[in-house]
Design an enzyme around this catalytic site. Structure first.
Site, PDB file in Angstrom:
ATOM      1  N   TYR A  37     -32.897  56.501  11.286  1.00 50.47           N
ATOM      2  CA  TYR A  37     -31.484  56.483  10.970  1.00 50.47           C
ATOM      3  C   TYR A  37     -31.078  57.692  10.078  1.00 50.47           C
ATOM      4  O   TYR A  37     -32.081  58.233   9.363  1.00 50.47           O
ATOM      5  CB  TYR A  37     -31.350  55.363   9.801  1.00 50.47           C
ATOM      6  N   ARG A 223     -20.177  60.446  15.128  1.00 51.01           N
ATOM      7  CA  ARG A 223     -21.702  60.242  15.501  1.00 51.01           C
ATOM      8  C   ARG A 223     -21.816  59.275  16.677  1.00 51.01           C
ATOM      9  O   ARG A 223     -21.138  58.540  17.069  1.00 51.01           O
ATOM     10  CB  ARG A 223     -22.130  59.797  14.148  1.00 51.01           C
ATOM     11  N   ASN A 225     -24.501  56.273  18.035  1.00 50.30           N
ATOM     12  CA  ASN A 225     -25.471  55.208  17.485  1.00 50.30           C
ATOM     13  C   ASN A 225     -25.875  54.676  19.139  1.00 50.30           C
ATOM     14  O   ASN A 225     -25.342  54.825  20.017  1.00 50.30           O
ATOM     15  CB  ASN A 225     -24.942  53.933  16.856  1.00 50.30           C
ATOM     16  N   GLU A 265     -23.395  54.311  21.482  1.00 44.11           N
ATOM     17  CA  GLU A 265     -21.725  54.135  21.198  1.00 44.11           C
ATOM     18  C   GLU A 265     -21.473  55.613  20.405  1.00 44.11           C
ATOM     19  O   GLU A 265     -22.269  56.197  19.743  1.00 44.11           O
ATOM     20  CB  GLU A 265     -21.955  53.181  19.789  1.00 44.11           C
ATOM     21  N   TYR A 316     -34.501  45.071  15.572  1.00 43.32           N
ATOM     22  CA  TYR A 316     -33.006  44.767  14.984  1.00 43.32           C
ATOM     23  C   TYR A 316     -32.194  44.843  16.416  1.00 43.32           C
ATOM     24  O   TYR A 316     -31.228  44.374  16.627  1.00 43.32           O
ATOM     25  CB  TYR A 316     -32.735  45.557  13.826  1.00 43.32           C
ATOM     26  N   LYS A 317     -32.554  46.138  17.033  1.00 41.75           N
ATOM     27  CA  LYS A 317     -31.912  46.432  18.222  1.00 41.75           C
ATOM     28  C   LYS A 317     -32.253  45.574  19.453  1.00 41.75           C
ATOM     29  O   LYS A 317     -31.636  45.538  20.420  1.00 41.75           O
ATOM     30  CB  LYS A 317     -32.172  47.916  18.582  1.00 41.75           C
TER      31      LYS A 317
END
Lengths: 356, 202
Positions: A37, A223, A225, A265, A316-317
């Protein structure tokens, strides 16, 4: 160039596909061979010609079909688009921003004619020619945010700014990476990010919030993601998770190249003039692994990144279960050669895959 | 003892305090079940407070245990209601009369505090004038993310949605607007593979 719009689906028979043009301009999210991150914000002031960064609101070959998919989602579940009562002005701000940007950036596709508050909006790809009165809701078929975001790719979170925080008080969310607008609406920046592992402890959200609170009019930011999605399913919503979750178990070594998609994204952030709200478009791009690896640099890099990403992130992903299959597949496209810095494909300078 | 120390959790999960007497022209106290004990502690700390207090209490299975002690604290008004839902019109009516300086005290289960908090903030009561204290059951009010139905007083993880029948796991992600935690289908990726329910915080 004139865009040829694909006739394709993001559900059922999944006819979604990327042309060579779309593959070359794909926003590959990894600028180096590893990922953690970071706030990774930069100014959103254009980019290389033809790239997804060039225009304020990128329009690509998937536009028309994505808007059809959005209409299907909204018909099934109108709660995917909500706006708290104090956010209507921000909706008009957003409508203006998108109409002005698109008509300037794509004059062959969109036209905006303004005479005071009497506006005429022409959207050629969707066959729309509407006249309405700016700031008069009764003259549009939907609220202003819903009206314009039914015509614009990407999800939209419209954030109210108060008490030194950002509040998710309106949104159009049909192409989300597994989060619920209906549940999160009204939350502040830290609350709606609460389920994200590791990043709170790293101070990511405090720094990101500080940055976002200071985004100025005319100075948008952006940004990237990413996550992973099995099948080119735009609507990976928690609402429908009980229906699509099972698709995650359908990967085999034979079908993984076409079924497993890298989902990226492009997040942008614009200050809105009248409401002082911040609009946060979240534009989703998907690419099948078999298309990623046609760019040798991306094939090498994606293998290394997904192999090494921490377990918490892979969980999480949502691809921890499929990681061994994915890494196994991608390893065929990693010959161990070094990769160039940055996200661009560098097709002319990076060596082709060395066959082992 | 009716207090429970919640383990640290994610940032959307509410945290509760301990009710403390605060100066104010009027005091609205809403409690269910063991939440009454927090009000009684408040009365013990500052008996004067209750002279201007409107107390709305939902015994919720505690019978008459707290009714007499609450009466004995001598609140200006004591209303004992059969359910939270039945007390909502009254709460709204009382809040519609609220003036600057009203202090709100909420005590008991998370579901009660979350819902009453929404009523208070919707009526324009500032957060700084609302206190909360958890007492009693750790049961949760859950929203099914799939069908949107609310299941009250969920004691186990996973649990069955009272509306659509899916088996849901209990998240700590919390919405103030719904006054509910989020429940998500537990066997979406492996239909039928449902672990035995475990009592929350057991």
């Amino acid at each position: 160039m004139t865009i040829q719009f694909n006739d394709e689906t993001f559900r059922d028979d999944y006819t979604f596909h990327n042309s060579d043009w779309a593959i070359r301009r794909f926003p590959f999210p990894f600028h180096e061979d590893s990922y953690m991150y970071s706030v990774n914000m930069e100014q959103h002031r254009g980019g290389p010609a033809g790239s997804v960064y060039e225009k304020r609101f990128d329009v690509d070959e998937h536009y028309v079909s994505e808007m059809k998919d959005r209409a299907i989602v909204l018909a099934e579940d109108p709660l995917r688009c909500q706006s708290l009562p104090h956010m209507t002005l921000a909706g008009w701000d957003l409508l203006e921003l998108i109409m002005v940007s698109k008509s300037e950036d794509y004059p062959d596709l969109f036209e905006l004619h303004r005479d005071g508050n009497d506006w005429r909006w022409i959207n050629r790809p969707l066959g729309i020619d509407d006249r309405f009165t700016f700031l008069d809701e009764a003259t549009l078929p939907y609220g202003p945010m819903e009206y314009i975001t039914r015509q614009t790719q990407g999800d939209f979170a419209v954030l109210d700014q108060r008490d030194e925080n950002l509040w998710m008080d309106a949104g159009m969310v049909t192409t989300q990476a597994d989060w619920s607008l209906d549940f999160d609406i009204g939350m502040n920046f830290f609350e709606w990010h609460a389920p994200v592992p590791l990043a709170h402890e790293m101070g990511i959200f405090k720094r990101a919030l500080k940055f976002l609170l200071n985004v100025q009019q005319g100075n948008p930011a952006r940004r990237l993601n990413w996550t992973m999605t099995v099948n080119p399913l735009l609507d990976t919503s928690p609402e429908n998770y009980h229906k699509w979750g099972i698709q995650k178990t359908t990967l085999t070594p034979e079908n993984i190249g076409s079924k497993q998609h890298l989902r990226v994204e492009l997040q942008t952030f614009f200050r809105l003039p009248r409401s002082n709200a911040l609009v946060f478009p979240i534009r989703c791009y998907m690419i099948a692994l078999q298309d990623v690896v046609t760019v040798p640099k991306w094939g090498r890099r994606l293998h290394r990144v997904l192999r090494d990403v921490p377990v918490e992130l892979a969980t999480y992903k949502g691809f921890i279960g499929n990681r061994p299959l994915i890494v196994d597949y991608l390893s065929q496209f990693d010959d161990g050669l070094p990769t160039s810095d940055g996200i661009w494909p560098d097709l002319d300078t990076e060596p082709p895959l060395r066959k082992g | 003892m009716s207090t429970f120390r919640f383990p640290p959790s994610i940032t959307s999960r509410p945290v509760y305090g301990t009710l403390a007497p605060r100066p104010g022209k009027a005091h609205l106290m809403i409690a269910d079940a063991e939440g009454a004990e927090a009000l009684l502690d408040l009365a013990a700390a500052d008996p004067e407070l209750f002279a201007n207090a409107h107390v709305i209490f939902i015994p919720k299975g505690t019978g008459d245990r707290f009714t007499e002690p609450l009466k004995a604290a001598n609140p200006s008004i004591l209303h004992v209601g059969p359910s939270y839902a039945a007390s909502v019109p009254r709460i709204r009516r009382v809040l519609s009369d609220a003036h600057m300086g009203l202090q709100v005290y909420l005590a008991g289960t998370e579901g009660l505090m979350g819902q009453a908090m929404n009523e208070a903030t919707a009526a324009g009561i500032p957060h700084s004038a609302i206190q909360t204290e958890h007492r009693g059951s750790v049961a949760r009010r859950m929203q099914c993310v799939h069908c949107k139905g609310i299941t009250e007083d969920v004691m186990t993880d996973p649990f069955v949605c009272a509306h659509c029948g899916l088996t849901l796991f209990v998240r700590d992600h919390y919405s103030r607007r719904h006054a509910a935690f989020q429940g998500v289908c537990i066997d979406a990726e492996d239909p039928g593979n449902i672990p035995d329910p475990v009592e929350l915080y057991s």
